[in-house]
Design a protein around this motif. Sequence first.
Motif, mmCIF file in Angstrom:
data_model
loop_
_atom_site.group_PDB
_atom_site.id
_atom_site.type_symbol
_atom_site.label_atom_id
_atom_site.label_comp_id
_atom_site.label_asym_id
_atom_site.label_seq_id
_atom_site.Cartn_x
_atom_site.Cartn_y
_atom_site.Cartn_z
ATOM 1 N N MET A 1 0.843 -1.196 0.000
ATOM 2 C CA MET A 1 0.000 0.000 0.000
ATOM 3 C C MET A 1 0.878 1.246 0.000
ATOM 4 S SD MET A 1 -3.232 -1.073 2.398
ATOM 5 C CE MET A 1 -2.248 -1.944 3.613
ATOM 6 N N ARG A 2 0.291 2.342 -0.445
ATOM 7 C CA ARG A 2 1.075 3.522 -0.747
ATOM 8 C C ARG A 2 0.521 4.720 0.022
ATOM 9 N NH1 ARG A 2 -0.470 0.102 -4.583
ATOM 10 N NH2 ARG A 2 0.970 -0.460 -6.265
ATOM 11 N N LEU A 3 1.391 5.430 0.706
ATOM 12 C CA LEU A 3 1.017 6.629 1.443
ATOM 13 C C LEU A 3 1.509 7.860 0.699
ATOM 14 C CD1 LEU A 3 0.075 8.232 3.980
ATOM 15 C CD2 LEU A 3 2.301 7.691 5.009
ATOM 16 N N GLY A 4 0.605 8.799 0.492
ATOM 17 C CA GLY A 4 0.968 10.053 -0.146
ATOM 18 C C GLY A 4 0.539 11.227 0.711
ATOM 19 N N LEU A 5 1.367 12.275 0.737
ATOM 20 C CA LEU A 5 1.034 13.508 1.441
ATOM 21 C C LEU A 5 1.039 14.663 0.460
ATOM 22 C CD1 LEU A 5 2.061 11.661 3.881
ATOM 23 C CD2 LEU A 5 2.582 13.830 5.023
ATOM 24 N N ASP A 6 -0.014 15.450 0.503
ATOM 25 C CA ASP A 6 -0.117 16.670 -0.297
ATOM 26 C C ASP A 6 -0.058 17.833 0.676
ATOM 27 O OD1 ASP A 6 -0.531 18.522 -2.300
ATOM 28 O OD2 ASP A 6 -2.705 18.260 -2.329
ATOM 29 N N ILE A 7 1.036 18.580 0.632
ATOM 30 C CA ILE A 7 1.250 19.671 1.575
ATOM 31 C C ILE A 7 0.881 20.983 0.912
ATOM 32 C CG2 ILE A 7 2.968 20.894 2.947
ATOM 33 C CD1 ILE A 7 4.472 18.235 3.199
ATOM 34 N N GLY A 8 -0.097 21.655 1.460
ATOM 35 C CA GLY A 8 -0.526 22.938 0.937
ATOM 36 C C GLY A 8 -0.317 24.052 1.944
ATOM 37 N N GLY A 9 -0.617 25.247 1.527
ATOM 38 C CA GLY A 9 -0.409 26.392 2.387
ATOM 39 C C GLY A 9 -1.309 26.420 3.605
ATOM 40 N N THR A 10 -2.470 25.760 3.524
ATOM 41 C CA THR A 10 -3.403 25.765 4.652
ATOM 42 C C THR A 10 -3.589 24.397 5.286
ATOM 43 O OG1 THR A 10 -5.295 25.460 3.160
ATOM 44 C CG2 THR A 10 -4.677 27.726 3.720
ATOM 45 N N LYS A 11 -3.400 23.315 4.513
ATOM 46 C CA LYS A 11 -3.627 21.988 5.087
ATOM 47 C C LYS A 11 -2.632 20.972 4.533
ATOM 48 C CE LYS A 11 -7.111 20.475 1.728
ATOM 49 N NZ LYS A 11 -6.253 19.539 0.997
ATOM 50 N N ILE A 12 -2.427 19.937 5.334
ATOM 51 C CA ILE A 12 -1.668 18.764 4.916
ATOM 52 C C ILE A 12 -2.650 17.610 4.827
ATOM 53 C CG2 ILE A 12 0.178 17.142 5.507
ATOM 54 C CD1 ILE A 12 1.423 19.381 7.198
ATOM 55 N N GLU A 13 -2.688 16.946 3.680
ATOM 56 C CA GLU A 13 -3.585 15.809 3.491
ATOM 57 C C GLU A 13 -2.764 14.551 3.259
ATOM 58 O OE1 GLU A 13 -7.564 14.535 1.007
ATOM 59 O OE2 GLU A 13 -6.172 15.946 0.078
ATOM 60 N N ALA A 14 -3.142 13.483 3.930
ATOM 61 C CA ALA A 14 -2.490 12.182 3.743
ATOM 62 C C ALA A 14 -3.526 11.170 3.302
ATOM 63 C CB ALA A 14 -1.827 11.724 5.041
ATOM 64 N N VAL A 15 -3.176 10.359 2.299
ATOM 65 C CA VAL A 15 -4.050 9.259 1.892
ATOM 66 C C VAL A 15 -3.205 8.017 1.700
ATOM 67 C CG1 VAL A 15 -5.658 10.820 0.686
ATOM 68 C CG2 VAL A 15 -3.917 9.562 -0.622
ATOM 69 N N VAL A 16 -3.848 6.879 1.838
ATOM 70 C CA VAL A 16 -3.257 5.598 1.470
ATOM 71 C C VAL A 16 -4.093 5.032 0.338
ATOM 72 C CG1 VAL A 16 -2.739 3.240 2.204
ATOM 73 C CG2 VAL A 16 -2.318 5.156 3.763
ATOM 74 N N ILE A 17 -3.431 4.611 -0.730
ATOM 75 C CA ILE A 17 -4.133 3.980 -1.836
ATOM 76 C C ILE A 17 -3.670 2.522 -1.943
ATOM 77 C CG2 ILE A 17 -4.494 6.115 -3.114
ATOM 78 C CD1 ILE A 17 -2.196 5.347 -4.961
#
Length: 304
Positions: A1-17
């Motif tokens: 499984m794969r974990l990705g983080l999208d770091i933005g100016g207001t929020k950090i989002e993490a998902v596993v696909i």
Amino acid sequence: MRLGLDIGGTKIEAVVIDKAGEIIYRERCATPRQSYGDFFQAVTDMIAKAMQTFNQPLSVGIGVPGAVDSKGLIKNSNILVLNQQAFTRDLEHALGMPVPVTNDANCFTLSEAMDGSGRGHSVVFGVILGTGCGGGLCVDNRLISGPNACAGEWGHNALPRYHESRDGNVVTCYCGQQNCIESFISGSGLERQYINHTHQHVSVPHIMQQVALGDADACLLWERYCDQLARALASIVNTLDPDVIVLGGGVSNIDILYSGLQARVAQYVFGKQCRTPIIQARHGDSSGVRGAAWLGAQQASENQ
């Protein structure tokens, strides 16, 4: 499984696909902007929480606003505490594993190339029309970064065929250059042009409401915007001739944007012909974080 983080100016989002590309886990937190230490702690906490949830090692990939320079330092990020930090090195030291970090527009492009609107195409150019104007390039499902880590940064080329009579006054971009594509065809670029023309401070949705109502000023500015976008995209076709161009970001959600866009682009393409599909992203706002997960998986596979 794969974990990705999208770091933005207001929020950090993490998902596993999972292997099928389905999102099976999602977590978000506010982006700490006061210090690099607080920021770094938030990122590592998000990673640790995901790994504890699945109780197994996960590949990790991260998308950030900005780019990683030749020395491994973050540059051009709107998260100011991140600039000039060796974020990738620090992460790899903390986690004890390789962690690829790249621009968020690159992650968007990789997601759409892997299993989005660009799936099945060899050369995919991704475009984000949001607050800014980012881009990325994938060839055979592999991101192209380049020695300067700026492949796909078309938004900071000058607007092709600029003329003051049809495009308005010269604009100095925050990057220091004049008449950057981003200053015109980003969402904020459209708003800027509308404000300069009407002296009304309104958002893109309001402008499009006025276009739908047939307001003369709004229709004029929208026609100008579409022509500017066509000129900018034609420069990509003339340079790369990609198999497909995938659009993301807030402006990409405007349905009438696609009406006649390919024909408009053809006016400015060498040979006056454009067979390149220009289509909306499949995964929308989730593409960035999904692409980060795919990036981590590719890195892990190469290291096996």
